[in-house]
Scaffold this motif. Structure first.
Motif, PDB file in Angstrom:
ATOM      1  N   TYR A 186      24.820  -3.559 -12.933  1.00  0.00           N
ATOM      2  CA  TYR A 186      24.283  -5.429 -12.352  1.00  0.00           C
ATOM      3  C   TYR A 186      22.579  -5.411 -11.879  1.00  0.00           C
ATOM      4  CZ  TYR A 186      29.413  -3.954 -10.613  1.00  0.00           C
ATOM      5  OH  TYR A 186      30.595  -3.501 -11.056  1.00  0.00           O
ATOM      6  N   SER A 187      22.980  -6.586 -12.293  1.00  0.00           N
ATOM      7  CA  SER A 187      21.189  -6.819 -12.241  1.00  0.00           C
ATOM      8  C   SER A 187      21.318  -7.878 -10.697  1.00  0.00           C
ATOM      9  CB  SER A 187      20.832  -7.948 -13.032  1.00  0.00           C
ATOM     10  OG  SER A 187      21.180  -9.643 -13.487  1.00  0.00           O
ATOM     11  N   SER A 188      19.845  -8.153 -10.401  1.00  0.00           N
ATOM     12  CA  SER A 188      19.490  -8.658  -9.329  1.00  0.00           C
ATOM     13  C   SER A 188      17.927  -9.177  -9.946  1.00  0.00           C
ATOM     14  CB  SER A 188      19.271  -7.785  -8.052  1.00  0.00           C
ATOM     15  OG  SER A 188      19.182  -8.869  -6.670  1.00  0.00           O
ATOM     16  N   SER A 189      17.520 -10.337  -9.666  1.00  0.00           N
ATOM     17  CA  SER A 189      16.751 -11.467  -9.715  1.00  0.00           C
ATOM     18  C   SER A 189      15.416 -12.210  -8.704  1.00  0.00           C
ATOM     19  CB  SER A 189      16.814 -12.224 -11.050  1.00  0.00           C
ATOM     20  OG  SER A 189      17.374 -11.332 -12.196  1.00  0.00           O
ATOM     21  N   ALA A 190      14.957 -12.098  -9.022  1.00  0.00           N
ATOM     22  CA  ALA A 190      14.219 -12.753  -7.325  1.00  0.00           C
ATOM     23  C   ALA A 190      13.202 -13.640  -8.569  1.00  0.00           C
ATOM     24  CB  ALA A 190      13.217 -11.942  -6.774  1.00  0.00           C
ATOM     25  N   ARG A 191      12.542 -14.609  -8.068  1.00  0.00           N
ATOM     26  CA  ARG A 191      11.444 -15.664  -8.419  1.00  0.00           C
ATOM     27  C   ARG A 191      10.588 -15.421  -7.696  1.00  0.00           C
ATOM     28  NH1 ARG A 191      13.718 -19.300 -12.458  1.00  0.00           N
ATOM     29  NH2 ARG A 191      11.997 -21.042 -10.816  1.00  0.00           N
ATOM     30  N   ILE A 192       9.361 -15.670  -8.281  1.00  0.00           N
ATOM     31  CA  ILE A 192       7.579 -15.030  -7.429  1.00  0.00           C
ATOM     32  C   ILE A 192       6.645 -16.114  -7.764  1.00  0.00           C
ATOM     33  CG2 ILE A 192       6.247 -13.569  -6.822  1.00  0.00           C
ATOM     34  CD1 ILE A 192       7.972 -11.256  -7.162  1.00  0.00           C
ATOM     35  N   PHE A 193       6.271 -16.805  -6.826  1.00  0.00           N
ATOM     36  CA  PHE A 193       5.113 -18.661  -7.545  1.00  0.00           C
ATOM     37  C   PHE A 193       3.806 -18.030  -7.103  1.00  0.00           C
ATOM     38  CE2 PHE A 193       3.468 -22.127  -6.171  1.00  0.00           C
ATOM     39  CZ  PHE A 193       2.815 -22.892  -7.048  1.00  0.00           C
ATOM     40  N   VAL A 194       2.948 -18.053  -8.026  1.00  0.00           N
ATOM     41  CA  VAL A 194       1.826 -17.346  -7.758  1.00  0.00           C
ATOM     42  C   VAL A 194       0.571 -19.133  -7.845  1.00  0.00           C
ATOM     43  CG1 VAL A 194       0.151 -16.079  -9.210  1.00  0.00           C
ATOM     44  CG2 VAL A 194       2.298 -15.369  -8.654  1.00  0.00           C
ATOM     45  N   SER A 195       0.085 -18.512  -6.498  1.00  0.00           N
ATOM     46  CA  SER A 195      -0.645 -19.940  -6.457  1.00  0.00           C
ATOM     47  C   SER A 195      -1.845 -19.497  -5.599  1.00  0.00           C
ATOM     48  CB  SER A 195       0.114 -21.396  -5.627  1.00  0.00           C
ATOM     49  OG  SER A 195       0.548 -20.783  -4.555  1.00  0.00           O
ATOM     50  N   THR A 196      -2.743 -20.760  -5.273  1.00  0.00           N
ATOM     51  CA  THR A 196      -4.144 -20.487  -5.148  1.00  0.00           C
ATOM     52  C   THR A 196      -4.091 -21.401  -3.588  1.00  0.00           C
ATOM     53  OG1 THR A 196      -5.078 -22.305  -6.629  1.00  0.00           O
ATOM     54  CG2 THR A 196      -5.176 -19.820  -6.499  1.00  0.00           C
ATOM     55  N   THR A 197      -5.476 -21.843  -2.723  1.00  0.00           N
ATOM     56  CA  THR A 197      -4.582 -22.386  -1.590  1.00  0.00           C
ATOM     57  C   THR A 197      -6.589 -23.472  -1.582  1.00  0.00           C
ATOM     58  OG1 THR A 197      -3.994 -20.905  -0.133  1.00  0.00           O
ATOM     59  CG2 THR A 197      -5.025 -23.073   1.163  1.00  0.00           C
ATOM     60  N   PRO A 198      -6.045 -24.823  -2.558  1.00  0.00           N
ATOM     61  CA  PRO A 198      -7.105 -25.286  -2.532  1.00  0.00           C
ATOM     62  C   PRO A 198      -7.222 -25.807  -1.710  1.00  0.00           C
ATOM     63  CG  PRO A 198      -5.105 -26.661  -4.017  1.00  0.00           C
ATOM     64  CD  PRO A 198      -4.739 -25.209  -3.514  1.00  0.00           C
ATOM     65  N   THR A 199      -8.920 -27.098  -1.529  1.00  0.00           N
ATOM     66  CA  THR A 199      -9.410 -27.308  -0.826  1.00  0.00           C
ATOM     67  C   THR A 199      -9.876 -28.815  -0.625  1.00  0.00           C
ATOM     68  OG1 THR A 199     -11.550 -27.119  -0.929  1.00  0.00           O
ATOM     69  CG2 THR A 199     -10.225 -25.491   0.948  1.00  0.00           C
ATOM     70  N   THR A 200     -10.261 -28.842  -2.610  1.00  0.00           N
ATOM     71  CA  THR A 200     -10.311 -30.595  -2.683  1.00  0.00           C
ATOM     72  C   THR A 200      -9.436 -30.383  -3.946  1.00  0.00           C
ATOM     73  OG1 THR A 200     -11.795 -29.648  -4.378  1.00  0.00           O
ATOM     74  CG2 THR A 200     -12.294 -30.458  -1.909  1.00  0.00           C
ATOM     75  N   GLU A 201      -9.531 -31.732  -4.852  1.00  0.00           N
ATOM     76  CA  GLU A 201      -8.549 -32.062  -6.044  1.00  0.00           C
ATOM     77  C   GLU A 201      -8.972 -31.157  -7.657  1.00  0.00           C
ATOM     78  OE1 GLU A 201      -7.562 -35.122  -8.668  1.00  0.00           O
ATOM     79  OE2 GLU A 201      -8.285 -35.712  -6.974  1.00  0.00           O
ATOM     80  N   SER A 202     -10.240 -31.292  -7.553  1.00  0.00           N
ATOM     81  CA  SER A 202     -11.239 -30.744  -8.074  1.00  0.00           C
ATOM     82  C   SER A 202     -10.935 -28.580  -8.244  1.00  0.00           C
ATOM     83  CB  SER A 202     -12.358 -30.988  -8.046  1.00  0.00           C
ATOM     84  OG  SER A 202     -13.379 -29.405  -8.848  1.00  0.00           O
ATOM     85  N   ASP A 203     -10.888 -28.326  -6.613  1.00  0.00           N
ATOM     86  CA  ASP A 203     -10.701 -26.784  -6.089  1.00  0.00           C
ATOM     87  C   ASP A 203      -9.022 -27.075  -7.197  1.00  0.00           C
ATOM     88  OD1 ASP A 203     -12.865 -25.789  -5.776  1.00  0.00           O
ATOM     89  OD2 ASP A 203     -12.276 -27.100  -3.640  1.00  0.00           O
ATOM     90  N   ALA A 204      -8.470 -27.862  -6.995  1.00  0.00           N
ATOM     91  CA  ALA A 204      -7.052 -27.813  -6.902  1.00  0.00           C
ATOM     92  C   ALA A 204      -6.536 -27.433  -9.361  1.00  0.00           C
ATOM     93  CB  ALA A 204      -6.146 -28.707  -6.359  1.00  0.00           C
ATOM     94  N   TYR A 205      -7.244 -28.335  -9.088  1.00  0.00           N
ATOM     95  CA  TYR A 205      -7.582 -27.822 -10.706  1.00  0.00           C
ATOM     96  C   TYR A 205      -7.417 -27.131 -11.380  1.00  0.00           C
ATOM     97  CZ  TYR A 205      -8.270 -28.643 -15.816  1.00  0.00           C
ATOM     98  OH  TYR A 205      -8.683 -28.946 -16.905  1.00  0.00           O
ATOM     99  N   GLN A 206      -8.908 -26.409 -10.508  1.00  0.00           N
ATOM    100  CA  GLN A 206      -9.275 -24.668 -10.642  1.00  0.00           C
ATOM    101  C   GLN A 206      -8.365 -23.925 -10.049  1.00  0.00           C
ATOM    102  OE1 GLN A 206     -12.157 -24.185 -13.348  1.00  0.00           O
ATOM    103  NE2 GLN A 206     -12.369 -26.217 -13.342  1.00  0.00           N
TER     104      GLN A 206
END
Length: 479
Positions: A39-59
């Protein structure tokens, strides 16, 4: 091989193909239904940053994309991460054993890691998957927090918790059995083709003509009762074996039609092809048609013909050649068929010398004058030279081959042995041909006549080729 040859091969080898497919299918079924469900079991993990500006979000997005592949690799290879899960859940596993249960991949063009754990227990698979997702989140937080800081540059968030499924992913009966059938058929076809190309035994008219420049004069179908009733006089008048020898008799009469006296040697390439039985039954069939026929047993090493006819073996060829008896005294008569028989006599120590003697030539000249047809039962060609020597004194040799046993090389060598002494192979008779599914059209049924009805010679076993002279355009079986 063309398409027709492949179809014939399938028809001949269908048992091998079917058995192979059945074996592979059985093995596949056994492995499938004895395997432990996974049998199998799956989980999904989201890897992200915490940006403070729009430029930070892109980077930060670029940074997450760069990192997510590394963390996916850690899931399937990190012993530290596996040990963390083992310690947390108090598992009786080694890190390598646990890593073998876990796989991960990055969802294309995202920063999402899909983590999957397999286990024979669906609840355990779910527990391991969730523990792995939590342990990964902790590892990311630890690795991505700079020294002296309390805030991580990246975070791993479980967006889809571990699922539980009571449907096993393995084994898959439909897939496994389907693959078993396909692989079995492919393997069976491969074995059939291998046997076809490696099998050099004679099974068809084409096999005969490829090995020797002589026609197929007759085909004697396999008869399970032949060992108990070898003579045609012991069978019903329209039995298949009787009809087969009538066909052979008819076709043989079109050989050397310009010669009033006919002396033919019946031989084979190797022992066990049925030459003696064929010689005896051919001679009987000739005598039954009203021809003055003499059967001479010239197998002076292992004589069998006189014994098959129930006649005296002590007086015959050798006693005539050494001058102990005359030809008239040595000839015996078979009462059931009006066949005249000359046995071998005592087995000599020097058969080849006797055959080459002047006395043998004079004896053959004498029987030529007395009989319409003389059939000489001779030893096989390849083991000894007797048959070739006899054939050089006769009008030709009739070669007996056994379906599925005699090879093309053996038949070719036998023909070469005859030509080396100036003898002529007049034709071939095939013994033990199958009654169904034979190649070349000589498989005969057990109906009236010989499979073609009303006692006519089968069209697929012609008497005429470039080496055989005909009296007419059609051959009708004598009754």
């Amino acid at each position: 091989m063309d398409l027709r040859d492949y179809l014939r091969m399938l028809r001949r080898r269908w048992v091998l193909i079917s058995v192979t497919a059945a074996i592979v299918l059985g093995v596949s079924a056994a492995l499938t239904f004895t395997a432990i469900p996974i049998y199998s079991s799956s989980a999904r993990i989201f890897v992200s940053t915490t940006p403070t500006t729009e430029s930070d979000a892109y980077q930060g997005g670029l940074f997450s994309v760069q990192r997510v592949t590394s963390y996916a690799d850690l899931i399937g290879n990190s012993r530290d991460l596996a040990q963390t899960v083992i310690t947390e859940l108090n598992l009786d596993l080694t890190p390598d054993e646990l890593i073998g249960k876990v796989t991960s991949e990055v969802v294309p063009e995202t920063v999402i890691i899909s983590l999957t754990v397999t286990d024979p227990d669906p609840a355990e698979a779910q527990r391991l998957a969730q523990a792995y997702a939590d342990a990964l989140s902790d590892m990311v937080r630890e690795l991505e927090t700079p020294e002296g800081s309390t805030t991580a540059l990246l975070k791993a968030t479980t967006v889809d918790p571990a699922t539980r499924s009571d449907t096993p992913i393995s084994p898959d009966p439909v897939r496994n059995l389907g693959l078993g059938v396909v692989l079995g058929l492919l393997l069976g076809l491969g074995l059939a083709l291998a046997r076809e190309f490696l099998d050099t035994t004679i099974k068809s008219v084409d096999d005969v003509t490829s090995a020797i420049d002589a026609p197929l004069l007759g085909a004697i179908a396999y008869d399970g009762s032949a060992s108990k009733r070898p003579l045609v006089t012991e069978l019903a008048s329209h039995a298949p074996r009787v009809e087969a020898f009538r066909v052979l008799r008819t076709n043989l009469q079109f050989v050397e039609v310009d010669s009033p006296d006919k002396v033919f040697v019946v031989t084979s390439a190797v022992p066990g092809e049925g030459k003696t039985t064929t010689a005896v039954n051919l001679a009987i069939t000739m005598a039954q048609a009203g021809h003055r026929t003499l059967l001479i047993e010239c197998d002076l090493r292992r004589p069998r013909a006189a014994r098959a006819l129930g006649m005296d073996e002590a007086v015959g060829v050798t006693t005539i050649l050494v001058g102990k008896v005359t030809l008239d005294d040595a000839i015996q008569k078979h009462e059931d068929s009006d066949l005249h028989m000359l046995g071998s006599g005592a087995i000599p120590p020097n058969p080849a010398e006797l055959i080459q003697s002047r006395a043998m030539i004079e004896m053959l000249d004498a029987v030529r004058e007395r009989y319409d047809m003389v059939i000489i039962d001779a030893p096989p060609l390849l083991p000894v030279t007797d048959a070739a020597l006899l054939a050089s004194l006769a009008d030709g040799a009739l070669l007996i081959v056994r379906h599925g046993k005699t090879t093309r090389d053996q038949l070719h060598l036998a023909a070469e042995r005859l030509r080396q002494v100036g003898a002529n192979p007049i034709g071939v008779v095939m013994n033990w041909t199958p009654t169904k599914g034979a190649r070349g059209g000589y498989g005969y049924g057990y109906g009236y006549g010989y499979g073609y009805g009303y006692g006519y010679a089968p069209l697929e076993v012609p008497a005429a080729t470039s080496t055989v002279k005909r009296k007419g355009s059609r051959t009708k079986l004598e009754e």
